[in-house]
Design a protein around this motif. Sequence first.
Motif, short mmCIF file in Angstrom:
data_model
loop_
_atom_site.label_atom_id
_atom_site.label_comp_id
_atom_site.label_asym_id
_atom_site.label_seq_id
_atom_site.Cartn_x
_atom_site.Cartn_y
_atom_site.Cartn_z
N GLY A 7 0.77 -1.24 0.00
CA GLY A 7 0.00 0.00 0.00
C GLY A 7 0.80 1.28 0.00
O GLY A 7 0.24 2.36 -0.20
N THR A 8 2.10 1.20 0.27
CA THR A 8 2.91 2.43 0.33
C THR A 8 4.17 2.29 -0.52
O THR A 8 4.56 1.19 -0.90
CB THR A 8 3.35 2.76 1.78
N ARG A 9 4.83 3.44 -0.72
CA ARG A 9 6.06 3.48 -1.52
C ARG A 9 7.07 2.39 -1.16
O ARG A 9 7.48 1.62 -2.05
CB ARG A 9 6.67 4.88 -1.37
N PRO A 10 7.51 2.30 0.11
CA PRO A 10 8.55 1.30 0.38
C PRO A 10 8.07 -0.13 0.19
O PRO A 10 8.86 -1.01 -0.18
CB PRO A 10 8.93 1.56 1.84
N GLU A 11 6.78 -0.36 0.42
CA GLU A 11 6.27 -1.74 0.23
C GLU A 11 6.31 -2.11 -1.25
O GLU A 11 6.62 -3.26 -1.60
CB GLU A 11 4.83 -1.86 0.74
N HIS A 37 -1.00 4.84 0.04
CA HIS A 37 -0.38 5.87 -0.80
C HIS A 37 -1.09 5.88 -2.15
O HIS A 37 -1.43 4.82 -2.68
CB HIS A 37 1.12 5.61 -0.97
N TYR A 38 -1.27 7.07 -2.69
CA TYR A 38 -2.11 7.19 -3.89
C TYR A 38 -1.61 8.29 -4.84
O TYR A 38 -1.93 8.28 -6.01
CB TYR A 38 -3.55 7.50 -3.48
N SER A 39 -0.83 9.27 -4.35
CA SER A 39 -0.31 10.30 -5.26
C SER A 39 0.57 9.61 -6.31
O SER A 39 1.26 8.63 -5.98
CB SER A 39 0.54 11.33 -4.51
N GLY A 93 7.16 -5.20 5.84
CA GLY A 93 7.50 -3.97 6.56
C GLY A 93 6.63 -3.70 7.76
O GLY A 93 6.29 -4.62 8.52
N ASP A 94 6.24 -2.43 7.93
CA ASP A 94 5.70 -2.01 9.24
C ASP A 94 4.62 -0.93 9.14
O ASP A 94 4.41 -0.17 10.07
CB ASP A 94 6.86 -1.48 10.09
N THR A 95 3.95 -0.84 8.00
CA THR A 95 2.95 0.22 7.85
C THR A 95 1.58 -0.25 8.37
O THR A 95 1.39 -1.42 8.69
CB THR A 95 2.79 0.60 6.36
N ASN A 96 0.63 0.68 8.37
CA ASN A 96 -0.74 0.30 8.75
C ASN A 96 -1.29 -0.76 7.81
O ASN A 96 -2.04 -1.65 8.22
CB ASN A 96 -1.64 1.53 8.74
C1 UD1 Z 1 3.51 5.76 5.87
C2 UD1 Z 1 3.85 4.71 6.92
C3 UD1 Z 1 5.33 4.80 7.25
C4 UD1 Z 1 6.17 4.69 6.00
C5 UD1 Z 1 5.73 5.72 4.97
C6 UD1 Z 1 6.48 5.52 3.68
C7 UD1 Z 1 2.18 4.12 8.65
C8 UD1 Z 1 1.75 4.33 10.03
N1 UD1 Z 1 3.12 4.96 8.17
O1 UD1 Z 1 3.76 7.04 6.43
O2 UD1 Z 1 5.67 3.73 8.12
O3 UD1 Z 1 7.51 4.90 6.34
O4 UD1 Z 1 4.33 5.56 4.72
O5 UD1 Z 1 6.54 6.68 2.93
O6 UD1 Z 1 1.71 3.23 7.99
N2 UD1 Z 1 -0.17 11.75 1.46
C9 UD1 Z 1 -0.34 12.22 0.18
N3 UD1 Z 1 -0.25 11.33 -0.85
C10 UD1 Z 1 -0.03 10.01 -0.66
C11 UD1 Z 1 0.14 9.54 0.64
C12 UD1 Z 1 0.07 10.43 1.69
O7 UD1 Z 1 -0.56 13.41 -0.04
O8 UD1 Z 1 0.05 9.27 -1.65
C13 UD1 Z 1 -0.19 12.71 2.60
C14 UD1 Z 1 -1.56 12.85 3.25
O9 UD1 Z 1 -1.70 14.19 3.65
C15 UD1 Z 1 -1.43 11.97 4.47
C16 UD1 Z 1 0.03 12.07 4.84
O10 UD1 Z 1 0.71 12.23 3.59
O11 UD1 Z 1 -2.27 12.36 5.51
C17 UD1 Z 1 0.60 10.88 5.57
O12 UD1 Z 1 0.34 9.66 4.88
P1 UD1 Z 1 0.26 8.24 5.67
O13 UD1 Z 1 0.16 7.12 4.70
O14 UD1 Z 1 -0.76 8.31 6.76
O15 UD1 Z 1 1.61 8.18 6.41
P2 UD1 Z 1 3.08 8.34 5.85
O16 UD1 Z 1 3.72 9.47 6.57
O17 UD1 Z 1 3.07 8.34 4.37
#
Ligand code: UD1
Length: 359
Positions: A7-11, A37-39, A93-96
């Motif tokens: 769901g996120t960049r590092p994953e 992550h979606y951007s 990894g360790d994300t939500n």
């Molecule tokens: C998350 C993970 C973190 C990981 C990181 C990788 C958790 C608790 N945190 O943190 O462990 O190191 O991803 O980068 O799972 N946002 C955007 N576009 C996106 C994603 C996020 O604009 O595609 C903004 C939003 O305002 C959002 C904020 O970034 O509220 C934080 O995003 P979130 O996924 O909650 O946490 P990360 O800091 O990205």
Amino acid sequence: MIGIILGTRPEIIKMSPVIRECERRNLDYFILHSGQHYSYEMDRVFFEELDLPDPEYSLDVGSGTHAGQTAKIMTGVEDVLMKESPDIVLVQGDTNTVMAGALTASKLHVQVGHIEAGLRSFNRWMPEEINRVLTDHISDHLFAPTETARKNLLAEGIEDPKICMTGNTVVDAVYQNLDISKRKVNVLKDLDLEPREYFLVTAHRQENVDNRARLKGILKGLEGVQKEFALPVVFPVHPRTEKRIQELGIGVDGLNLTKPFGFLEFLQLESQAKLVLTDSGGVQEETCILGVPCATMRYDTERPETLAVGSNILVGTESRRILEGVRSATTWKSGWKNPYGDGIAGKMIVMVCAAARSR
Ligand code: UD1
Ligand code: UDP
């Protein structure tokens, strides 16, 4: 069948060697993307650059509070797992997304494989530490990257036969993509940079950038580094950090702030930097693998192997300490040993998963 949850960049980056191996072996598998992550530059760019197949399932949960986001991911994952009934689910990894995916699968009695198991910062203030501990304790296969990680798991009472030492898939990702990056991108030229004559920065940890004093300390420290060395400081800004810098409403002098880079561009920038300043987990590992000194703007790390081999130094978030740490680390000679394995973690993990059968 193997279910890959991410769901996120590092994953996406660290799961890419596993996905490539599933493709190579023509295995029955699916990708489920939570949408945490979606951007474009935090998500889609990696599928394009790493040539990964589109996810079969996209939950599009987006951002939210920890509980809100976790709950949405769990509900979405449950629907998919009930439909697909995979033999095993893989999380990395360790994300939500990781914790929500693992917890949902385990309640449905689907086997869980945790990639990068056993990392510990011993700091429960980090949301990631809670996700790691919980995920490890409900997983059936713990793919530990190093001996330190294995020992952490054993010390918490996790049974030895569940643990498999594989190295970290980040090594596979670096080895698989460094040459591709050399062929496909020339980001130093694009940014008018000379090899070893710039600093590279990332910062996004919640406990750093959501804390005004720490974020100010980091920005001041970076400005100090730029002034003292009179070299460009390239800082691709994570969206969380961008929001916080705007809220803070302070000017950032002398720093080269950019949008986040794709992996091929970032890898090239990392490999040629004089030094990297970061609070990222993956960046501490990658600099260690690439032989580039790293100053970590944190007070603890779940990557102690990098401190032990001498590629990384903890510099906290006060400007004075950051500058002192950078002065010291820029004198280091690289040549340390990579503690994260030889780049076959993805193959080893897929071998274990291919043999897994539903309970
Ligand atoms: C998350 C993970 C973190 C990981 C990181 C990788 C958790 C608790 N945190 O943190 O462990 O190191 O991803 O980068 O799972 N946002 C955007 N576009 C996106 C994603 C996020 O604009 O595609 C903004 C939003 O305002 C959002 C904020 O970034 O509220 C934080 O995003 P979130 O996924 O909650 O946490 P990360 O800091 O990205
Ligand atoms: N990364 C990237 N572009 C950037 C910054 C980082 O591709 O502009 C990559 C980096 O190479 C590493 C990963 O993102 O593989 C690290 O992700 P992040 O720092 O967001 O999360 P963490 O590793 O701390 O969980």
